[in-house]
Every structure is written in structure tokens, then in C-alpha cells.
Enzyme design. Sequence first.
Site, mmCIF file in Angstrom:
data_model
loop_
_atom_site.group_PDB
_atom_site.id
_atom_site.type_symbol
_atom_site.label_atom_id
_atom_site.label_comp_id
_atom_site.label_asym_id
_atom_site.label_seq_id
_atom_site.Cartn_x
_atom_site.Cartn_y
_atom_site.Cartn_z
ATOM 1 N N ASN A 10 12.269 0.949 -9.950
ATOM 2 C CA ASN A 10 13.371 0.205 -10.559
ATOM 3 C C ASN A 10 12.874 -1.138 -11.081
ATOM 4 O OD1 ASN A 10 15.499 2.110 -10.224
ATOM 5 N ND2 ASN A 10 15.362 1.730 -8.017
ATOM 6 N N ASN A 11 11.545 -1.300 -11.105
ATOM 7 C CA ASN A 11 10.948 -2.541 -11.596
ATOM 8 C C ASN A 11 10.801 -2.441 -13.128
ATOM 9 O OD1 ASN A 11 9.010 -4.441 -12.441
ATOM 10 N ND2 ASN A 11 8.071 -4.514 -10.400
ATOM 11 N N LYS A 13 9.558 -4.428 -15.244
ATOM 12 C CA LYS A 13 8.260 -4.849 -15.796
ATOM 13 C C LYS A 13 7.259 -3.692 -15.766
ATOM 14 C CE LYS A 13 8.612 -9.761 -15.093
ATOM 15 N NZ LYS A 13 8.241 -10.936 -14.326
ATOM 16 N N ASP A 73 1.803 2.762 -6.303
ATOM 17 C CA ASP A 73 1.903 1.952 -5.093
ATOM 18 C C ASP A 73 0.751 0.965 -5.151
ATOM 19 O OD1 ASP A 73 3.517 1.561 -2.707
ATOM 20 O OD2 ASP A 73 1.629 1.855 -1.652
ATOM 21 N N SER A 74 1.048 -0.279 -4.864
ATOM 22 C CA SER A 74 0.041 -1.301 -5.088
ATOM 23 C C SER A 74 0.148 -2.404 -4.060
ATOM 24 C CB SER A 74 0.215 -1.888 -6.492
ATOM 25 O OG SER A 74 1.559 -2.265 -6.704
ATOM 26 N N PHE A 156 4.738 -11.712 -11.012
ATOM 27 C CA PHE A 156 5.581 -11.543 -9.832
ATOM 28 C C PHE A 156 4.665 -11.501 -8.610
ATOM 29 C CE2 PHE A 156 4.847 -7.058 -8.568
ATOM 30 C CZ PHE A 156 4.112 -6.632 -9.652
ATOM 31 N N GLY A 157 5.270 -11.317 -7.439
ATOM 32 C CA GLY A 157 4.493 -11.136 -6.211
ATOM 33 C C GLY A 157 3.485 -12.257 -5.984
ATOM 34 N N LYS A 186 -2.424 -9.973 -18.898
ATOM 35 C CA LYS A 186 -2.526 -9.433 -17.533
ATOM 36 C C LYS A 186 -2.670 -7.904 -17.568
ATOM 37 C CE LYS A 186 -0.243 -8.667 -13.186
ATOM 38 N NZ LYS A 186 1.006 -8.653 -12.447
ATOM 39 N N ARG A 192 -2.954 -2.023 -12.169
ATOM 40 C CA ARG A 192 -2.015 -0.976 -12.592
ATOM 41 C C ARG A 192 -2.351 -0.491 -13.999
ATOM 42 N NH1 ARG A 192 1.605 -2.846 -9.857
ATOM 43 N NH2 ARG A 192 1.789 -4.625 -11.230
HETATM 44 P P1 IMP Z 1 4.935 -1.900 -4.849
HETATM 45 O O1 IMP Z 1 3.792 -1.064 -5.228
HETATM 46 O O2 IMP Z 1 5.935 -2.038 -5.965
HETATM 47 O O3 IMP Z 1 5.542 -1.483 -3.539
HETATM 48 O O4 IMP Z 1 4.380 -3.400 -4.708
HETATM 49 C C1 IMP Z 1 3.761 -3.872 -3.564
HETATM 50 C C2 IMP Z 1 3.647 -5.370 -3.544
HETATM 51 O O5 IMP Z 1 2.295 -5.720 -3.914
HETATM 52 C C3 IMP Z 1 4.533 -6.160 -4.500
HETATM 53 O O6 IMP Z 1 5.774 -6.431 -3.937
HETATM 54 C C4 IMP Z 1 3.720 -7.444 -4.663
HETATM 55 O O7 IMP Z 1 3.934 -8.275 -3.555
HETATM 56 C C5 IMP Z 1 2.292 -6.930 -4.610
HETATM 57 N N1 IMP Z 1 1.790 -6.645 -5.972
HETATM 58 C C6 IMP Z 1 1.503 -5.442 -6.511
HETATM 59 N N2 IMP Z 1 1.071 -5.572 -7.787
HETATM 60 C C7 IMP Z 1 1.101 -6.904 -8.045
HETATM 61 C C8 IMP Z 1 0.798 -7.662 -9.203
HETATM 62 O O8 IMP Z 1 0.427 -7.155 -10.274
HETATM 63 N N3 IMP Z 1 0.942 -8.989 -9.077
HETATM 64 C C9 IMP Z 1 1.372 -9.590 -7.940
HETATM 65 N N4 IMP Z 1 1.702 -8.936 -6.846
HETATM 66 C C10 IMP Z 1 1.561 -7.587 -6.886
#
Ligand code: IMP
Length: 210
Positions: A10-11, A13, A73-74, A156-157, A186, A192
Site C-alpha cells: 500500500n506504499n 512510492k 521486503d526490505s 522515507f524510513g 535514489k 529495491r
Molecule cells: P518493508 O519492506 O516495506 O516492510 O520496509 C521495511 C522497513 O525498512 C521500512 O519501514 C523502512 O524502515 C526500511 N526501509 C526499507 N527500504 C528503505 C529505503 O529505501 N529507505 C529507507 N528505509 C527503508
Amino acid sequence: MTSQILLATNNAKKLAELQSIVDEAGLTVTVVSPKTAGAYPEPAETEWSFVGNALIKARAGVAATGLITIADDSGLCVDALGGMPGVRSSRWAGPECDDTANLELVLRQIDDVDEDRRTAKFVSVVALVTPDGAEHTWTGEMPGVLATAPRGEGGFGYDPIFVADDSTAADDGEPRTNAELSAPEKNAISHRGKAMRAMLPTLVELLGAR
Ligand code: IMP
């Protein structure tokens, strides 16, 4: 004919990033979100690996929509923390905490670590699952170092504290954090972006075979 694929997130970006990657590759593919394809309950991310959690999300998407589904997943892996926060990145400071609390906790945890040992990397695993059950995964990494204080408004993050090795410096020579890069800058060097671009040949093959 335009094919539809689901990106199980649901992101907005991430959706825009994958759409621009498939567009740049010249594919006539529309990337849809669960909101557009028909919302379904988000599965719990119960695995301790990026691969395991990416597959959980992709399998749930294909089961709910019948579309070829991609999920990522990241997370951030910090060397001084033995590779953590890793799969716990989004909840590092607790389940109710936001991005700022998460990155402030990481900064506190490594505040005694020398500059040359503040190395880290972002990791992304992209999973693709087809309606007939074929499963594929790709991994992308973005190595860099952690700044001592957040800088920048974008991303973000953990982006405000992460300086990618492939990032170019600002005009005044200061290293730029991910949050100081434009979205295309980026995406060109991101974990990703790398994993998604590696996925493209398989996607082309699958769509061609339909
Ligand atoms: P998810 O894969 O959407 O569950 O993301 C996991 C978490 O990793 C995110 O909430 C961020 O805290 C961090 N993260 C993943 N990719 C990035 C990025 O490209 N920039 C900054 N934080 C990231």
C-alpha cells in the site's frame, strides 16, 4: 494489450517506482495495488528473512487476486549491530513507533562507533509468484555509511541517516543522505531498484508466454 500485475504493497512510492521501472523497460504493463485490485487482509510477516517475508506477501496477493504478484521486503542492516535491524526495520523502536523514533534509536545504539566503522546496507528482496504457483526471488543491496544526524526531507524510513556509497556529493562537497537525493537519483542506485530491474527479464518472459 496491457497486462496487469499486482504489487502487494500500500506504499504509493513503491508502486510509482515499479511502474516507472516497467515503463522505462518499454513494457505495456499496469502495476496495480491491493486497493485497486480488491483489498484483502495483509498477511503477518512471520519469517526471519527478507526472502521468507517477500514470498508471504506475494503468495497472499496472488491467492486474493489471481494476478501475477510482486512483493518486496526490505530493511537496513547495520554492521555494528550484527546486521540488525534487518527484517525488524519498520518496528525497531517498538510496534507503535514511527520512522523518526526508529532512526533515532539506531543513532543512539551506534553513537560510540568510529566514523569508518559506521557501515550499513539496505537490502531488498523482490518476490514474484504466478497464479500457477511458480515462485522467484531477487536480491538488491545498497551499501553505505550512517551519518551522525538526520539530513534531508525526501525518501522515507532511514533515508535521512543513510549515505549511499554511490551517492554523489552536494555542490559544497558535503556527502548527501538518501533523503537529499531526488526520487530518480535514489531509484537508480537503490536496493529495491536493483532487485526490481533484475526481475524484469522473468516478467517479460512470463507475460510473453500468456
Ligand atoms: P518493508 O519492506 O516495506 O516492510 O520496509 C521495511 C522497513 O525498512 C521500512 O519501514 C523502512 O524502515 C526500511 N526501509 C526499507 N527500504 C528503505 C529505503 O529505501 N529507505 C529507507 N528505509 C527503508
